[in-house]
Design an enzyme around this catalytic site. Sequence first.
Site, PDB file in Angstrom:
ATOM      1  N   ASP A 152      -5.925  30.474  26.873  1.00 44.86           N
ATOM      2  CA  ASP A 152      -6.990  29.565  26.453  1.00 44.86           C
ATOM      3  C   ASP A 152      -6.619  28.886  25.144  1.00 44.86           C
ATOM      4  O   ASP A 152      -5.463  28.501  24.957  1.00 44.86           O
ATOM      5  CB  ASP A 152      -8.321  30.324  26.342  1.00 44.86           C
ATOM      6  CG  ASP A 152      -9.510  29.414  26.616  1.00 44.86           C
ATOM      7  OD1 ASP A 152     -10.091  28.911  25.647  1.00 44.86           O
ATOM      8  OD2 ASP A 152      -9.842  29.213  27.792  1.00 44.86           O
ATOM      9  N   HIS A 189     -13.497  28.489  21.885  1.00 49.23           N
ATOM     10  CA  HIS A 189     -13.594  28.723  23.325  1.00 49.23           C
ATOM     11  C   HIS A 189     -12.876  30.017  23.717  1.00 49.23           C
ATOM     12  O   HIS A 189     -13.428  30.847  24.448  1.00 49.23           O
ATOM     13  CB  HIS A 189     -12.984  27.520  24.056  1.00 49.23           C
ATOM     14  CG  HIS A 189     -13.254  27.464  25.516  1.00 49.23           C
ATOM     15  ND1 HIS A 189     -12.343  27.895  26.455  1.00 49.23           N
ATOM     16  CD2 HIS A 189     -14.322  27.007  26.226  1.00 49.23           C
ATOM     17  CE1 HIS A 189     -12.829  27.701  27.670  1.00 49.23           C
ATOM     18  NE2 HIS A 189     -14.033  27.157  27.562  1.00 49.23           N
ATOM     19  N   SER A 397     -16.275  28.503  32.743  1.00 50.46           N
ATOM     20  CA  SER A 397     -15.332  29.057  31.765  1.00 50.46           C
ATOM     21  C   SER A 397     -15.714  30.471  31.368  1.00 50.46           C
ATOM     22  O   SER A 397     -14.852  31.296  31.058  1.00 50.46           O
ATOM     23  CB  SER A 397     -15.315  28.205  30.493  1.00 50.46           C
ATOM     24  OG  SER A 397     -14.436  27.125  30.592  1.00 50.46           O
TER      25      SER A 397
END
Length: 463
Positions: A152, A189, A397
Site C-alpha cells: 500500500d 491509507h 480498501s
Amino acid sequence: MPDVPLALGPDDAGEFLYEKGVVLAREGEEAQVVEDTVRGHFRTFAAGVPDRVRRLGPAGDRSGVVRIQVSDPGEGDAAGDPAVTGALRALAAVEGRTGRRMVSRNHVVHIAVNACPGDEPVPVSRDARPNPAVAEADGEPGGDAARVLVVDTGLMHDYRDYPPLARTQGDAQVAECDDDGILQQYCGHGTFIAGLVAAVAPHTDITVSNALNDAGAVLEHEFGEKLFDAVDAGGWPDVLSLSAGTTNGRTDGLLGVDAFMRELRGQHTLLVAAAGNNASATPFWPAAYADLPGYEDAVLSVGALRADGASGACFTNHGGWVKAYAPGERLTSALTGFGTPVPYVYQHSTYDTCRYGFSYPCTCHHPRHTGVLSEDGASAKPDQVMFEGLAQWSGTSFAAPVAVGMIAAHMTARGVRDPRAARRELLDDVDEFVDVRGAHRPALLPPTWRPVRVPPAPTARPR
C-alpha cells in the site's frame, strides 16, 4: 500522475485510465510480433505517417513485459487514444489465431478508494474506539504467528503511537504533508489498513510495503515488478493484503501482473484483494482473478458491506467474481496525528443524493463536506478538518484487510499453517450471508465489529 500523459478508456466510457501512446507486450518474440504487426497496421491505414513504433525498454527483470510506443503521447486530449486502440485492433487477428493475449493498454492501477473518490477520511471524537475493536489476545505472539504483507502507501511516522501497531514493521509513508503542513490525499491509507488487520488479529506479524506510495497510483507495467519487489524483501507471506487494482474491459486479467500471478499460484500465499469501489460488476483486477480457473484457492476477492451490515455498500463492486463481503463502510482505525493534530483539506465534495441511487445514508452524501475540486469552483470554500489519531473511512480498501484479519485470526486460533486452507475453513464455517445485487455471498463479520446506525442525512448541502 502529473508527468504521465493519460487517456480515458475504453473509447466509449471512462472506466479506467491508461498511458497514452503506449502498449504492453511480453518481452522476447511476442514483443517483436507486436512491433511488426502494429508498424504494418499504421503503414496500411495511415499512409505518410512517420514510423513511430519503438520499444521503450523492459519494465523489470521479473514482470516480463515491455512498453512499446505507438504514437506521440502528446497528441490529442484525454478523451481516448486512437493510436492505442488501433494497435489493439491490429493484434486482434493474431491473438485469435494463437489463442494467447499478446498486447494491452498500460493501465493505471490505483488504491481502491476509487480513482476519483467521493469518500475521504472523516475525523472522530477523541474518545472514539476502533471499529472493529481490538480483539483480546493472551500473551505475546509466538514464532508461528501468521505473516501478513500489506502492499500500500506505507506507514505514517507516528504509527507506533497506536498500541496495536507497536510491533508492525515496514516502509515509511513518503511526503505525508505538503509545504503548508496539510495532510496529503491518501496519506495514512496503509496505516489505516494495518490498524484494521491488527485489531481483528492482534497476534499477527504485519509488514507494510510502500510500493503504492505515489498517491496510491502506479502504471501497470511497474505494478507487477513492485509486487515482486515487495515479496522479495521478506519472502512470500502467508497473506498478502492488496487494496488496489483497475478494470481493463477484459475478463482475462492484467498483462502486467501475469508473471506475478502465475508465480503466486505456485506459492503458499493467499492474496486477499479489494473488489473496488465503482458500484460495478465489471471485473476489477487483481481481485477478479478469484474467478479464473486455477486461482480459486490463491485469491479471495472482498466487497464492502454497508455500515449496518444489511447489504452491500452503495459503492462496492459486485458480481460472481466477488467471493465474500466484509464491513467496509464507516470503519474506524489509525490514521495519523497521535499527540499532534494534523490538518486535512477535502479534495472532493459529497453529493446531494447517493451517486448510485441508494436511499440509505451512505458516504456519498453524509457527512457533508465541500472539496477543493467542487463543481462550484472558486466560490466554494473547501472544508478543513483536523486528525488526531483515529479516523473513520469507507471503501473496499478496508473490507479486504478486515477479511485478512479474520483469516490470520483463524490460523492462530485453529493452529492452521496453510492460509489457503484457513480461507476455505473460514468460509465453510460462516453462518452469516448477504445478498448483493442478486449474489448470495458469505459475510465475514469480526466478533468485535459493531454495526453503525447512521441518522438520515440532511437534504441540502450546508454552505
